[in-house]
Design an enzyme around this catalytic site. Structure first.
Site, PDB file in Angstrom:
ATOM      1  CG  ASP A  99      -2.060   0.979   1.093  1.00  0.00           C
ATOM      2  OD1 ASP A  99      -3.216   0.526   0.923  1.00  0.00           O
ATOM      3  OD2 ASP A  99      -1.814   2.215   1.134  1.00  0.00           O
ATOM      4  CG  ASN A 140     -12.274  -0.708   3.573  1.00  0.00           C
ATOM      5  OD1 ASN A 140     -12.731  -1.055   4.665  1.00  0.00           O
ATOM      6  ND2 ASN A 140     -11.067  -0.179   3.442  1.00  0.00           N
ATOM      7  N   GLY A 147     -16.275   2.383   3.186  1.00  0.00           N
ATOM      8  CA  GLY A 147     -15.191   3.345   2.982  1.00  0.00           C
ATOM      9  C   GLY A 147     -14.276   2.970   1.825  1.00  0.00           C
ATOM     10  CD  GLN A 148     -14.749  -0.803  -3.102  1.00  0.00           C
ATOM     11  OE1 GLN A 148     -15.956  -0.985  -2.890  1.00  0.00           O
ATOM     12  NE2 GLN A 148     -14.076  -1.492  -4.000  1.00  0.00           N
ATOM     13  CG  HIS A 207      -8.770  -3.379  -2.562  1.00  0.00           C
ATOM     14  ND1 HIS A 207      -9.699  -2.600  -3.222  1.00  0.00           N
ATOM     15  CD2 HIS A 207      -8.508  -2.737  -1.397  1.00  0.00           C
ATOM     16  CE1 HIS A 207      -9.985  -1.539  -2.496  1.00  0.00           C
ATOM     17  NE2 HIS A 207      -9.284  -1.587  -1.373  1.00  0.00           N
ATOM     18  CG  HIS A 215      -6.702  -3.091   2.929  1.00  0.00           C
ATOM     19  ND1 HIS A 215      -6.006  -1.905   2.793  1.00  0.00           N
ATOM     20  CD2 HIS A 215      -7.905  -2.880   2.337  1.00  0.00           C
ATOM     21  CE1 HIS A 215      -6.754  -1.017   2.158  1.00  0.00           C
ATOM     22  NE2 HIS A 215      -7.920  -1.580   1.872  1.00  0.00           N
TER      23      HIS A 215
HETATM   24  P1  AMP Z   1      -9.863   1.180   0.169  1.00  0.00           P
HETATM   25  O1  AMP Z   1     -10.348   2.261   1.081  1.00  0.00           O
HETATM   26  O2  AMP Z   1     -10.044  -0.183   0.754  1.00  0.00           O
HETATM   27  O3  AMP Z   1     -10.430   1.315  -1.229  1.00  0.00           O
HETATM   28  O4  AMP Z   1      -8.287   1.369   0.107  1.00  0.00           O
HETATM   29  C1  AMP Z   1      -7.570   1.741  -1.016  1.00  0.00           C
HETATM   30  C2  AMP Z   1      -6.107   1.687  -0.650  1.00  0.00           C
HETATM   31  O5  AMP Z   1      -5.335   1.870  -1.818  1.00  0.00           O
HETATM   32  C3  AMP Z   1      -5.654   2.755   0.361  1.00  0.00           C
HETATM   33  O6  AMP Z   1      -5.110   2.114   1.513  1.00  0.00           O
HETATM   34  C4  AMP Z   1      -4.592   3.543  -0.414  1.00  0.00           C
HETATM   35  O7  AMP Z   1      -3.522   3.976   0.399  1.00  0.00           O
HETATM   36  C5  AMP Z   1      -4.166   2.540  -1.472  1.00  0.00           C
HETATM   37  N1  AMP Z   1      -3.614   3.116  -2.696  1.00  0.00           N
HETATM   38  C6  AMP Z   1      -4.120   4.129  -3.430  1.00  0.00           C
HETATM   39  N2  AMP Z   1      -3.347   4.365  -4.496  1.00  0.00           N
HETATM   40  C7  AMP Z   1      -2.332   3.464  -4.443  1.00  0.00           C
HETATM   41  C8  AMP Z   1      -1.195   3.200  -5.266  1.00  0.00           C
HETATM   42  N3  AMP Z   1      -0.956   3.898  -6.364  1.00  0.00           N
HETATM   43  N4  AMP Z   1      -0.361   2.207  -4.897  1.00  0.00           N
HETATM   44  C9  AMP Z   1      -0.596   1.488  -3.778  1.00  0.00           C
HETATM   45  N5  AMP Z   1      -1.641   1.684  -2.959  1.00  0.00           N
HETATM   46  C10 AMP Z   1      -2.497   2.666  -3.294  1.00  0.00           C
END
Ligand code: AMP
Length: 129
Positions: free
Chosen positions: A39, A97, A103-104, A110, A112
């Site tokens: 991340d 999420n 909170g997606q 995906h 985490h």
């Molecule tokens: P979510 O809220 O579950 O959709 O989380 C999206 C995640 O993607 C967040 O933790 C961000 O920090 C991560 N994220 C966004 N852009 C990138 C990127 N370019 N490379 C890696 N992680 C990313």
């Protein structure tokens, strides 16, 4: 593909761009079905994302639309990356999420992987609904 109430898949989302190689990612594992990468804004000493390669927004449309092989491959990578990062003994958290209440931020399904410290409460206590 069905998205069960969520917006249709947006091919311009940041994870789709990572999958196409248009923007870089710190990759940990990749195969025909899934990609694991760090991340960009880690919230724990270990914070890794695992994404399926198909165009799925939510858990529901991934599991309804992807092949059994792709679904198994995705979850095998989630478990394998956690194991390879040495998290089995100390423990870790998987989190996904989905949609607005979840909170997606990125509309590509995906999971985490968090680890490397005690992670505290599963969901923060808030007042109200
Ligand atoms: P979510 O809220 O579950 O959709 O989380 C999206 C995640 O993607 C967040 O933790 C961000 O920090 C991560 N994220 C966004 N852009 C990138 C990127 N370019 N490379 C890696 N992680 C990313």
């Amino acid at each position: 593909m069905q998205t069960n109430g969520l917006p249709p898949y947006d091919d311009g989302n940041i994870f789709a761009r990572i999958l196409r190689g248009e923007i870089p990612a710190k990759k940990l594992a990749e195969d025909a079905h899934a990609l694991a990468f760090h991340d960009i804004a880690p919230q724990a000493p270990v914070h890794v994302l695992v994404i399926p390669k198909g165009p799925w927004v939510s858990a529901a449309d991934f599991h309804a639309g992807a092949s059994a092989e792709a679904i198994a491959g995705f979850w095998r990578m989630v478990a394998g990356v956690a194991r390879d990062l040495g998290l089995e003994e100390s423990g870790y958290r998987l989190l996904s999420n989905i949609g607005a209440d979840g909170g997606q931020e990125v509309p590509h399904f995906h999971v985490h992987i968090f680890g490397g410290r005690r992670l505290g409460r599963m969901v923060p206590l808030v007042s109200g609904p």
